[in-house]
Design a protein around this motif. Structure first.
Motif, PDB file in Angstrom:
ATOM      1  N   ASP A   9       0.870  -1.170   0.000  1.00  0.00           N
ATOM      2  CA  ASP A   9       0.000   0.000   0.000  1.00  0.00           C
ATOM      3  C   ASP A   9       0.915   1.231   0.000  1.00  0.00           C
ATOM      4  O   ASP A   9       2.103   1.127   0.336  1.00  0.00           O
ATOM      5  CB  ASP A   9      -0.875  -0.038   1.270  1.00  0.00           C
ATOM      6  CG  ASP A   9      -1.659   1.240   1.476  1.00  0.00           C
ATOM      7  OD1 ASP A   9      -2.346   1.678   0.532  1.00  0.00           O
ATOM      8  OD2 ASP A   9      -1.575   1.808   2.584  1.00  0.00           O
ATOM      9  N   ASP A  11      -0.264   5.067   0.789  1.00  0.00           N
ATOM     10  CA  ASP A  11      -0.570   6.115   1.773  1.00  0.00           C
ATOM     11  C   ASP A  11      -0.614   5.561   3.196  1.00  0.00           C
ATOM     12  O   ASP A  11      -1.353   4.625   3.497  1.00  0.00           O
ATOM     13  CB  ASP A  11      -1.900   6.783   1.431  1.00  0.00           C
ATOM     14  CG  ASP A  11      -1.804   7.576   0.141  1.00  0.00           C
ATOM     15  OD1 ASP A  11      -0.696   8.031  -0.206  1.00  0.00           O
ATOM     16  OD2 ASP A  11      -2.839   7.741  -0.524  1.00  0.00           O
ATOM     17  N   ASP A 183      -1.559  -0.346   5.935  1.00  0.00           N
ATOM     18  CA  ASP A 183      -1.819   0.196   7.279  1.00  0.00           C
ATOM     19  C   ASP A 183      -3.243  -0.070   7.768  1.00  0.00           C
ATOM     20  O   ASP A 183      -3.563   0.252   8.908  1.00  0.00           O
ATOM     21  CB  ASP A 183      -1.547   1.704   7.303  1.00  0.00           C
ATOM     22  CG  ASP A 183      -2.512   2.477   6.422  1.00  0.00           C
ATOM     23  OD1 ASP A 183      -2.443   2.292   5.187  1.00  0.00           O
ATOM     24  OD2 ASP A 183      -3.339   3.236   6.958  1.00  0.00           O
TER      25      ASP A 183
HETATM   26 MG   LIG Z   1      -2.976   3.187   3.381  1.00  0.00          MG
END
Ligand SMILES: [Mg+2]
Length: 236
Positions: A9, A11, A183
């Motif tokens: 991922d 961001d 995240d």
């Molecule tokens: Mg993310």
């Protein structure tokens, strides 16, 4: 070796989006004389973040195009009606501040070094590819990844299995040979598991699951530096 590649991922996993957003929002609200409308900088940053999350979610749900959700966000955050052109200018001012605060998390490049040359690397993001390409080049990690797949161009977003499968296909690998690191315990780790990849939640301490506990069976690390050892245990 069971896991041949890691798909990441972007961001809040390799790129400190939340930190850049917070610093840029406070800078921009101050410059526009809007910070005084909030009880505190913390409240202002939290409001900015909540509005941004809401409109990105509505874009991902298909309610808005990427450009339209930015315009709607500008109207909400500016607290006044704006034409499309005015909204574009207003958001461009914020985005210039946001760009000035772009940075890679300092633990990412050492983790990539530790994983090379045994694992290949790709990227899958619920965002637009031109935006993410620009970001990756600016923070100096673009050339560390073989492939980038984004929901805007794909037409499918995480946690749908099709998004994860497209990322695997971009590396020419079946899902069972790929780990996905992100995240979000639900959208990233549990979504990847459900699609047949090995989902790994990178818990940076800022993204608690809504229910208070990670989804059952989700593998959790607190730093990308723990990834090499975790993948070694999965190989055996
Ligand atoms: Mg993310």
């Amino acid at each position: 070796m069971r896991i041949l590649a890691v798909v990441w991922d972007i961001d809040d996993t390799i790129f400190d989006h939340s930190g850049a957003e917070r610093r840029a929002a406070l800078e921009y609200l101050t410059a526009r004389g809007l910070l005084g409308r909030y009880a505190s900088p913390e409240e202002a940053a939290a409001h900015w973040h909540a509005v941004s999350e809401e409109y990105v979610d509505r874009y991902l749900a298909g309610e808005f195009t990427f450009v339209a959700q930015r315009r709607e966000r500008a109207r909400v955050l500016a607290r006044r009606p704006l034409t499309d052109a005015e909204a574009d200018v207003w958001m461009a001012g914020y985005l210039a501040a946001y760009r000035r605060h772009w940075r890679v998390f300092p633990d990412v490049v050492p983790a990539l070094d530790a994983l090379a040359p045994r694992r290949r690397h790709g990227l899958l993001s619920n965002n637009s590819a031109p935006h993410q390409e620009e970001k990756l080049r600016a923070i100096g990690v673009h050339d560390r990844f073989e492939a980038l797949v984004c929901s805007e161009e794909l037409g499918v977003a995480k946690p749908a299995a099709g998004a994860f499968h497209a990322a695997c296909a971009s590396l020419g690998l079946p899902p069972e040979r790929v780990a996905y690191v992100g995240d979000r315990p639900d959208t990233d780790a549990a979504g990847a598991d459900a699609a047949g990849l090995t989902g790994i939640w990178l818990d940076r301490g800022a993204s608690p699951p809504a229910a208070g506990d990670p989804p059952a069976g989700v593998r959790r690390i607190t730093s990308p530096g723990q990834l090499a050892a975790l993948l070694d245990t999965l190989d055996t």
